[in-house]
Every structure is written in structure tokens, then in C-alpha cells.
Design an enzyme around this catalytic site. Sequence first.
Site, PDB file in Angstrom:
ATOM      1  N   SER A 172     -72.089 -82.170 -34.900  1.00  0.00           N
ATOM      2  CA  SER A 172     -70.984 -82.828 -35.602  1.00  0.00           C
ATOM      3  C   SER A 172     -70.177 -83.651 -34.608  1.00  0.00           C
ATOM      4  O   SER A 172     -70.369 -83.567 -33.402  1.00  0.00           O
ATOM      5  CB  SER A 172     -70.107 -81.789 -36.281  1.00  0.00           C
ATOM      6  N   THR A 179     -83.037 -86.478 -31.261  1.00  0.00           N
ATOM      7  CA  THR A 179     -83.230 -87.377 -32.405  1.00  0.00           C
ATOM      8  C   THR A 179     -84.553 -87.081 -33.096  1.00  0.00           C
ATOM      9  O   THR A 179     -84.620 -86.988 -34.326  1.00  0.00           O
ATOM     10  CB  THR A 179     -83.195 -88.852 -31.929  1.00  0.00           C
ATOM     11  N   CYS A 213     -41.634 -86.651 -43.126  1.00  0.00           N
ATOM     12  CA  CYS A 213     -41.750 -85.429 -43.922  1.00  0.00           C
ATOM     13  C   CYS A 213     -41.059 -84.249 -43.221  1.00  0.00           C
ATOM     14  O   CYS A 213     -39.857 -84.104 -43.322  1.00  0.00           O
ATOM     15  CB  CYS A 213     -43.205 -85.161 -44.255  1.00  0.00           C
ATOM     16  N   HIS A 256     -45.059 -90.019 -46.605  1.00  0.00           N
ATOM     17  CA  HIS A 256     -45.966 -90.210 -45.453  1.00  0.00           C
ATOM     18  C   HIS A 256     -46.370 -91.680 -45.339  1.00  0.00           C
ATOM     19  O   HIS A 256     -47.388 -92.089 -45.899  1.00  0.00           O
ATOM     20  CB  HIS A 256     -47.213 -89.340 -45.617  1.00  0.00           C
ATOM     21  N   GLU A 277     -47.686 -93.180 -42.936  1.00  0.00           N
ATOM     22  CA  GLU A 277     -48.904 -93.415 -42.140  1.00  0.00           C
ATOM     23  C   GLU A 277     -50.155 -93.621 -42.995  1.00  0.00           C
ATOM     24  O   GLU A 277     -51.096 -94.288 -42.570  1.00  0.00           O
ATOM     25  CB  GLU A 277     -49.127 -92.258 -41.151  1.00  0.00           C
TER      26      GLU A 277
HETATM   27  N1  GLN Z   1     -43.514 -78.207 -44.716  1.00  0.00           N
HETATM   28  C1  GLN Z   1     -42.734 -79.210 -45.356  1.00  0.00           C
HETATM   29  C2  GLN Z   1     -42.838 -79.146 -46.864  1.00  0.00           C
HETATM   30  O1  GLN Z   1     -43.733 -78.537 -47.385  1.00  0.00           O
HETATM   31  C3  GLN Z   1     -43.131 -80.576 -44.849  1.00  0.00           C
HETATM   32  C4  GLN Z   1     -44.514 -80.968 -45.234  1.00  0.00           C
HETATM   33  C5  GLN Z   1     -45.075 -82.102 -44.426  1.00  0.00           C
HETATM   34  O2  GLN Z   1     -44.576 -82.428 -43.368  1.00  0.00           O
HETATM   35  N2  GLN Z   1     -46.153 -82.689 -44.911  1.00  0.00           N
HETATM   36  O3  GLN Z   1     -42.052 -79.700 -47.563  1.00  0.00           O
END
Ligand code: GLN
Length: 537
Positions: free
Chosen positions: A19, A198, A388, A514, A516
Site C-alpha cells: 500500500s 511486479t 472547527c 472546514h 480546506e
Molecule cells: N470535536 C469538535 C466537534 O465535534 C470539532 C470537530 C472538528 O474539528 N472536525 O464539534
Amino acid sequence: MDMQAESTKYIFVTGGVMSGLGKGVISSSIAKLLQLSNQKVSCVKIDPYLNYDAGTMNPVAHGEVFVTEDGGECDMDIGNYERFLNQSIPRTHNITTAQVYSSVIEAERKGEYLGACVQIIPHVTDAIKERIRKIAKVENLDMLVVECGGTVGDIESLPFLEALRQIRLEEGPETVVFVHVTLAPSLDVVGEQKTKPTQHSVQELRRIGIQPDLLAVRCSRPLEDSARKKISLFSNVAVKDVFSCHDAESILLVPQMLYDQGIIDEIFKKFGKVGLVNTSTNWDKWNLIVNSFHNIKDQVKIAMVGKYVKLADSYVSVNQALKHAGAKLGKNVIVDWIDSEELNGNVERLSSYDGIIVPGGFGERGVEGIINTANFAREKNIPYLGICFGFQLAAVAFGRYVCGLTNANSTEISPNTENPIIDLLPEQKTIENKGGSLRLGAHEIKIEDNTLAFKIYKSNLIHKRHRHRYEFNQKYLDLFVSKGLKFTGYSDSKKRMEILEIPSHKFYFGVQFHPEFSSRPGYPEESFEAFIKAAGA
Ligand code: GLN
């Protein structure tokens, strides 16, 4: 079988030897080349493990959990596909053993197979084929790249490889191309490239009835002619169909590497297509993006303080988003990953950084180090981006050190804290199952005028992906605002706070979502771009 599904061409990517060879990057690169050749293309990742999805897996062992627009908690390869193709991939594109078996078992209970003994072949394999064909049909794709996770020879992969073999049998060789990714190791820098691994892995694949059409051979240096010839002879794959996937400075260079060896012509020939469309403008656009990552002079130093810093892959989207922003701004972003557990007492070392980022996380370990980090960035006026968990713990730090609530905390960390600055989402209070039960996927966020958030997003309305169970407790809203922290983005008619900022600070920005996951090469997510800009100023 319906006409639409028949017309989609399939590229099945399998892996051998071990992997971590970069099958995801090779699959994404092939898909990118097909896209640049004006094909409507998408990717599917098969994960043969027994988890229903990646949501419950530890990111340090398995890499980041990538969240799709529609709330899927997926394997990180889905993120690679999205970034390479610059298109969103639905959650149905990450198929696992658990999903397939649960649907078969559910159908059996409903009586859909009445009278039959339900078996792996044909019932499970039919369910796998149906999922793949449905994607091809619903999305009306010209081509679909399907990457089978794991390594040939794994017990879990067998039903999937069998299903792929059957698709080739049913739809014919002009519809399916098998690409097998293997390794040609050299034992020292100048040493000979070894072909035996391979040979063995192709034999293993042939034993289950699959003859690969193309081989993508991972190696540190370009594959030597002698190794290529030997691999060809022993694996029954033409010399021109053995491709060298040697180490590259950046994964974005892999499409060009494969293109230069003629992979697109070969795939098109095998599909019976000749006479390629003119794609030069597509290439120009892509090359502009790729080159932006390499012509950089300035640098910015970012400290990434998190819980899962031991494996680079556990924050792959955050790392990529930082690079996307850097490339756009002509800055080389140097990221030092710092384990928050090591930061309880000595946050001073963070003063040598141009910016501090705290990504997502769960659970108690290392939390005090993150709270100290968020507080340090605020006190020292160092640009801070909190994502987050990084948003939540910045609020806790502000509660403790500015609002005087010394025991402020999140109830995730301290369930009986007197000052629950961060608390469970109300609808989460009755939930018992851990899997798939967080607040997930893209939600609408409203942004107030005349704020940093508005300056960053240039809009009053954005859609961003989420993955959390806790949120800011609005009981503390007025107190926080009176002390100089503003909540400038919210969702569900102000039911939840989504963005925090401190206007008196150089750049202090926290987001409950998020960002990102929606950053792409050439199109960095706006908050990352603003953060790197502030850090480099
Ligand atoms: N642990 C936090 C929550 O559940 C933040 C989650 C995270 O950072 N994705 O709200």
C-alpha cells in the site's frame, strides 16, 4: 443493460506489492488527462474494509477523513480527485464492503431474492456492478476511473476485483482498461531496479482472471529500459504499455509525466477511439496552475498545531490548501507540524512563525496546548486561522483569558464544566450512534457586512462543508461581543455561530466549517488565501 451505461468507458486501477504507492495520485492523474482531453470524467474509490465509511477511522492510521458537499465521510483519495479535477465528487463515489453487504442483506430481508441462496457471486458482485454503472449512467460520463483500494491478494478486495472482471467480460475489451500500479524498488541509489515484485503481483492478478492492460510502475528514478522490457515479458503487457511513475517534485507533475510517455493515446486506442480533439487551451490553463507552484521566491513559515501531526496524510487537505494559497500569492509556505501535546508550557516557540493554524480534531488529548496556542496568537498579534476545533478552542481561550471565565471549556472535554463555551448541538443530545451522526456536509452561512469575513468572501452568502458535533454556546454571545470578539457568520437563522473574528487583531479568524475541503490548485479557498496574505505581510 441500458444504453447509457454501455457507452461509458471504464478505467479500473488496481494495486500490487504494497500500500501507499500513490494509486490515488495515479488514478487522479489519469482522470485529469482524460478531462484535459475533453472527456466528461469522474472517479470512484472502492475501499474494501468493513467500516461503512471512513468517518470512524483514526486519521493518524488511515489519513484524513474527507467530507464531500453532500456530507459523505470519505477516504482521502476523494479529496485528491476533487483537487485534480476541480470538481465536486458525490459521496456515492466511495464504495465500501459494508455499504454493499448491507444493501444485499437488506434486500434479502425484504424478500427480493426469494427462493435463492444469496451468495458473493452473483449477488454481492451484482450489487457492486450496479453501483458503478449507476454512477456512470446518472452522471452521463464519457469515462469513469475506478480505483480499487488495498493490494491484490487481500481477501477483502476479492469480490470487488471479481465484479470489475465481470464488467470487462460483459462490456468487452473496448470498454474497459485495467491499469495495475506496482513497485520496482532499487536497493540502493545506484542499484538495479528490481522487477520481481511486479512480476508476482501481476501473476496474482492474472490468477483471479484479470490481465492488466497497462502497468504504472512506481520507482525512485525513471524506469530503465531493461526493467521495462523484463516487466513486459513476464507480465504479458506490451513494452509501450509499461509506464514509469518515478518520484516527482510535486504530485501535480504526474499527469505530464504519464502524458509524455503516451498514456492517453494508448488508452484511447484501446477504447477504439482515434483522432484526438484539440485540447491545447485546456493544457495551457492547467500548466499555468502547475507552474504557479514552482516559480516561488518568498517564503512564509506557518505553525500547524494539531492533534494528528504524526502522519502527513491526516491533514492532507489543510496542507494542500496552504500550498494552493501560497502558489497563488507567490509564497512558498513552509509548514511545521507541532503536536499540541508538546505545547502545554512552552508556547513561546511559536513566536518565530508568521502565522498559526489550528485544524480540526476530536477528544481531550492535547487540548490545553491548543487553547494556549490560540491565546498566544491573540496576545502576540500573530495571524491565526482556526478550523472547527481551532474555532471552538479559540472561543474557549477568549472565554478564559479575556472574559475572565477561568474554567471555561468545551463539554466535549469537560462535560460538567461551569462555563460550557462550546456545547453539544441540541439535536445531538439524543444521538447514540457515533458513525455518520455528526453535522455533516455543505450548509448555507450568512455573513455580515463590514467584517473581515465579508472582506474575505466578498459575499453575504457562502456554502461550506462541516463535520462537528459541538458548537458555540450563545449564552455567552453578549459577553464575548462586549469584550471585542465578533461572530460575523452564522447559519440556520442565527441558531449557530460559524465565524469568529477579533477586529483589533492583525488577523484572527475562526471558522466552524472546514474551508480546506473546497480548496483547489489555482483556486485556493478564500480564508486560506487571506491567512497566508496576512502571514506574509
Ligand atoms: N470535536 C469538535 C466537534 O465535534 C470539532 C470537530 C472538528 O474539528 N472536525 O464539534
